[in-house]
Design a protein around this motif. Sequence first.
Motif, PDB file in Angstrom:
ATOM      1  N   ILE A 136       0.846  -1.199   0.000  1.00 57.52           N
ATOM      2  CA  ILE A 136       0.000   0.000   0.000  1.00 57.52           C
ATOM      3  C   ILE A 136       0.885   1.255   0.000  1.00 57.52           C
ATOM      4  N   ASP A 137       1.932   1.250   0.803  1.00 52.63           N
ATOM      5  CA  ASP A 137       2.862   2.399   0.796  1.00 52.63           C
ATOM      6  C   ASP A 137       3.435   2.604  -0.604  1.00 52.63           C
ATOM      7  N   GLY A 138       3.865   1.512  -1.222  1.00 53.73           N
ATOM      8  CA  GLY A 138       4.463   1.602  -2.556  1.00 53.73           C
ATOM      9  C   GLY A 138       3.462   2.062  -3.601  1.00 53.73           C
ATOM     10  N   LEU A 139       2.226   1.554  -3.520  1.00 53.84           N
ATOM     11  CA  LEU A 139       1.192   1.956  -4.474  1.00 53.84           C
ATOM     12  C   LEU A 139       0.870   3.437  -4.325  1.00 53.84           C
ATOM     13  N   ASP A 140       0.796   3.904  -3.078  1.00 47.29           N
ATOM     14  CA  ASP A 140       0.484   5.321  -2.846  1.00 47.29           C
ATOM     15  C   ASP A 140       1.499   6.224  -3.548  1.00 47.29           C
ATOM     16  N   GLN A 141       2.754   5.774  -3.604  1.00 49.56           N
ATOM     17  CA  GLN A 141       3.791   6.562  -4.274  1.00 49.56           C
ATOM     18  C   GLN A 141       3.600   6.596  -5.792  1.00 49.56           C
ATOM     19  N   LEU A 142       2.953   5.551  -6.327  1.00 54.30           N
ATOM     20  CA  LEU A 142       2.791   5.465  -7.785  1.00 54.30           C
ATOM     21  C   LEU A 142       1.591   6.264  -8.284  1.00 54.30           C
ATOM     22  N   GLY A 143       0.633   6.562  -7.405  1.00 56.10           N
ATOM     23  CA  GLY A 143      -0.567   7.282  -7.822  1.00 56.10           C
ATOM     24  C   GLY A 143      -1.815   6.547  -7.383  1.00 56.10           C
ATOM     25  N   PRO A 144      -2.966   6.835  -8.027  1.00 61.73           N
ATOM     26  CA  PRO A 144      -4.192   6.149  -7.630  1.00 61.73           C
ATOM     27  C   PRO A 144      -4.121   4.656  -7.946  1.00 61.73           C
ATOM     28  N   TRP A 145      -4.789   3.874  -7.143  1.00 63.50           N
ATOM     29  CA  TRP A 145      -4.740   2.416  -7.342  1.00 63.50           C
ATOM     30  C   TRP A 145      -6.057   1.790  -6.940  1.00 63.50           C
ATOM     31  N   ARG A 146      -6.288   0.595  -7.452  1.00 61.28           N
ATOM     32  CA  ARG A 146      -7.402  -0.256  -7.016  1.00 61.28           C
ATOM     33  C   ARG A 146      -6.885  -1.652  -6.746  1.00 61.28           C
ATOM     34  N   LEU A 147      -7.434  -2.280  -5.715  1.00 56.85           N
ATOM     35  CA  LEU A 147      -6.946  -3.584  -5.273  1.00 56.85           C
ATOM     36  C   LEU A 147      -8.104  -4.565  -5.170  1.00 56.85           C
ATOM     37  N   LEU A 148      -7.850  -5.789  -5.635  1.00 57.99           N
ATOM     38  CA  LEU A 148      -8.796  -6.904  -5.477  1.00 57.99           C
ATOM     39  C   LEU A 148      -8.085  -8.004  -4.710  1.00 57.99           C
ATOM     40  N   LEU A 149      -8.727  -8.520  -3.664  1.00 56.67           N
ATOM     41  CA  LEU A 149      -8.127  -9.606  -2.885  1.00 56.67           C
ATOM     42  C   LEU A 149      -9.156 -10.717  -2.708  1.00 56.67           C
ATOM     43  N   LEU A 150      -8.762 -11.929  -3.050  1.00 59.11           N
ATOM     44  CA  LEU A 150      -9.625 -13.100  -2.812  1.00 59.11           C
ATOM     45  C   LEU A 150      -8.842 -14.378  -3.092  1.00 59.11           C
ATOM     46  N   PRO A 151      -9.279 -15.500  -2.500  1.00 61.49           N
ATOM     47  CA  PRO A 151      -8.660 -16.789  -2.839  1.00 61.49           C
ATOM     48  C   PRO A 151      -9.335 -17.412  -4.058  1.00 61.49           C
ATOM     49  N   ASP A 152      -8.691 -18.416  -4.615  1.00 58.53           N
ATOM     50  CA  ASP A 152      -9.182 -19.106  -5.820  1.00 58.53           C
ATOM     51  C   ASP A 152     -10.169 -20.229  -5.480  1.00 58.53           C
ATOM     52  N   HIS A 153     -10.336 -20.525  -4.210  1.00 56.52           N
ATOM     53  CA  HIS A 153     -11.272 -21.537  -3.685  1.00 56.52           C
ATOM     54  C   HIS A 153     -10.999 -21.573  -2.199  1.00 56.52           C
ATOM     55  N   ALA A 154     -11.822 -22.280  -1.441  1.00 55.76           N
ATOM     56  CA  ALA A 154     -11.545 -22.507  -0.022  1.00 55.76           C
ATOM     57  C   ALA A 154     -10.846 -23.853   0.141  1.00 55.76           C
ATOM     58  N   THR A 155      -9.864 -23.900   1.052  1.00 53.87           N
ATOM     59  CA  THR A 155      -9.226 -25.178   1.430  1.00 53.87           C
ATOM     60  C   THR A 155      -9.365 -25.319   2.941  1.00 53.87           C
ATOM     61  N   PRO A 156     -10.535 -25.755   3.429  1.00 55.04           N
ATOM     62  CA  PRO A 156     -10.749 -25.778   4.881  1.00 55.04           C
ATOM     63  C   PRO A 156      -9.792 -26.732   5.609  1.00 55.04           C
ATOM     64  N   LEU A 157      -9.367 -26.280   6.794  1.00 55.86           N
ATOM     65  CA  LEU A 157      -8.487 -27.104   7.634  1.00 55.86           C
ATOM     66  C   LEU A 157      -9.182 -28.386   8.073  1.00 55.86           C
ATOM     67  N   THR A 158     -10.510 -28.344   8.179  1.00 56.23           N
ATOM     68  CA  THR A 158     -11.235 -29.525   8.648  1.00 56.23           C
ATOM     69  C   THR A 158     -11.463 -30.544   7.532  1.00 56.23           C
ATOM     70  N   THR A 159     -11.555 -30.094   6.264  1.00 61.95           N
ATOM     71  CA  THR A 159     -11.750 -31.052   5.162  1.00 61.95           C
ATOM     72  C   THR A 159     -10.421 -31.422   4.517  1.00 61.95           C
ATOM     73  N   ARG A 160      -9.429 -30.539   4.662  1.00 54.59           N
ATOM     74  CA  ARG A 160      -8.084 -30.734   4.096  1.00 54.59           C
ATOM     75  C   ARG A 160      -8.112 -30.915   2.582  1.00 54.59           C
ATOM     76  N   SER A 161      -9.194 -30.491   1.951  1.00 58.16           N
ATOM     77  CA  SER A 161      -9.246 -30.508   0.485  1.00 58.16           C
ATOM     78  C   SER A 161     -10.084 -29.319   0.023  1.00 58.16           C
ATOM     79  N   HIS A 162      -9.992 -29.016  -1.267  1.00 59.73           N
ATOM     80  CA  HIS A 162     -10.714 -27.859  -1.808  1.00 59.73           C
ATOM     81  C   HIS A 162     -12.214 -28.104  -1.756  1.00 59.73           C
ATOM     82  N   ILE A 163     -12.987 -27.030  -1.513  1.00 63.37           N
ATOM     83  CA  ILE A 163     -14.438 -27.102  -1.642  1.00 63.37           C
ATOM     84  C   ILE A 163     -14.881 -25.969  -2.574  1.00 63.37           C
ATOM     85  N   ASP A 164     -16.114 -26.076  -3.088  1.00 61.62           N
ATOM     86  CA  ASP A 164     -16.529 -25.101  -4.109  1.00 61.62           C
ATOM     87  C   ASP A 164     -17.449 -24.007  -3.556  1.00 61.62           C
ATOM     88  N   ASP A 165     -17.456 -23.809  -2.243  1.00 62.09           N
ATOM     89  CA  ASP A 165     -18.251 -22.722  -1.653  1.00 62.09           C
ATOM     90  C   ASP A 165     -17.802 -21.376  -2.222  1.00 62.09           C
TER      91      ASP A 165
END
Length: 393
Positions: free
Chosen positions: A321-350
């Motif tokens: 964020i500090d570095g982006l602020d120096q470059l000018g206006p910015w937009r950010l998207l954050l998300l995972p590509d799927h869930a990998t729950p610790l209890t199922t230990r495998s990917h789910i499609d929620d």
Amino acid sequence: MLSNRARESFIVKYVVCIPDGCSDLPVPELDGATPLEAARTPVLDALAARGQVGLAQVIPPGMPPGSDVGNMSIFGYDPTRYHTGRSPIEAAALGLTLTPDQVAYRCNLVTVTEDGIMADFSGGHPDSARAAEVIAALDAELGGEVSFHAGVQYRHTMIAPAEWADAICTPPHELSDLPVVGPQGPAGPKLASLEEASRSVVPRFGLKANRIWLWGQGFQPEMPSFREMHGVEAGMVSAVDLVRGIGALTGMTVANVPGATAWYDTNYEGKRDAALAGLADGADLYAIHVEASDEAGHEGNVAEKVRCLENWDRRILAGLIDGLDQLGPWRLLLLPDHATPLTTRSHIDDPVPYLIVDSEVDGPGGVYTEQGAASAEVVPGHHLMGRLLARAS
Ligand SMILES: [Zn+2]
């Protein structure tokens, strides 16, 4: 806040942050909290408070909840249209291009016991250089109609004639500690005889792996370039061929960062700095992918999954964020590509929570957790790239 004139004089920069598999279900060891709730993430919390939190279906209904499908969605390509299989994406990361009369298979080095139990789908995580010797021997002794290409550790590629595509193969990680089920369908016998023949080659190398396992086949995907699709120049940093291959197939710059390992010890700061350098160098958009949270999910390692999110906050987002602020206006998207729950230990499609933040325009504000997004409308994952790039003003 910049004046309108100042805003116009800057080019907006875009960042996509992908903590692989980070979303989860309530974890007993965390008193029913999820890792996103339990991790101390002051920077992420502040971003969510000024952004928009929502819910995205990154895995289209009926598709396998793999990183290939989920990341294709994140990069704005509808997997129901562009996904042909897992292996051709990894093949692209290795620099391989399939002709129309070829199909690519993922070729795992695996360990199957004498009585036919899948003891290790990763063949004991062999060193890549030693695995490459095995793959070269397979190519020399079993190649001809097919060819073998070395990848990373236990993950390799076999290219075969297109008619070999017609087979039903089980992903080996779904067979852990179970009796193996060989390839079925019209091309099943050809694949099975290669797998059988590999049992006289692989064991000679003194690894834990003792044969190959073929699966995840597909033809060359026809994907428009990222620039054609989205109108901006993009780069990415990831240590995983399944993600890097999407970059290779779409003409993104794929950065190499020393110490990026796809494991808990990955070089977080190096990935952050590669993204900032790429953006300063002219890229409009940069994606940062970290695999560690997914690996922790598969291992059921609660502490490492929480630590990965805290590493994201302290070692990527703060400086980013500090570095982006120096470059000018910015937009950010954050998300995972799927869930990998610790209890199922495998990917789910929620559906998974996503966050969009604009440096200039505050959103409604929210909390970036599964619960914080729970009541949001579910949007298709491949629509988010358009939302990120369509700057609200
Ligand atoms: Zn993933």
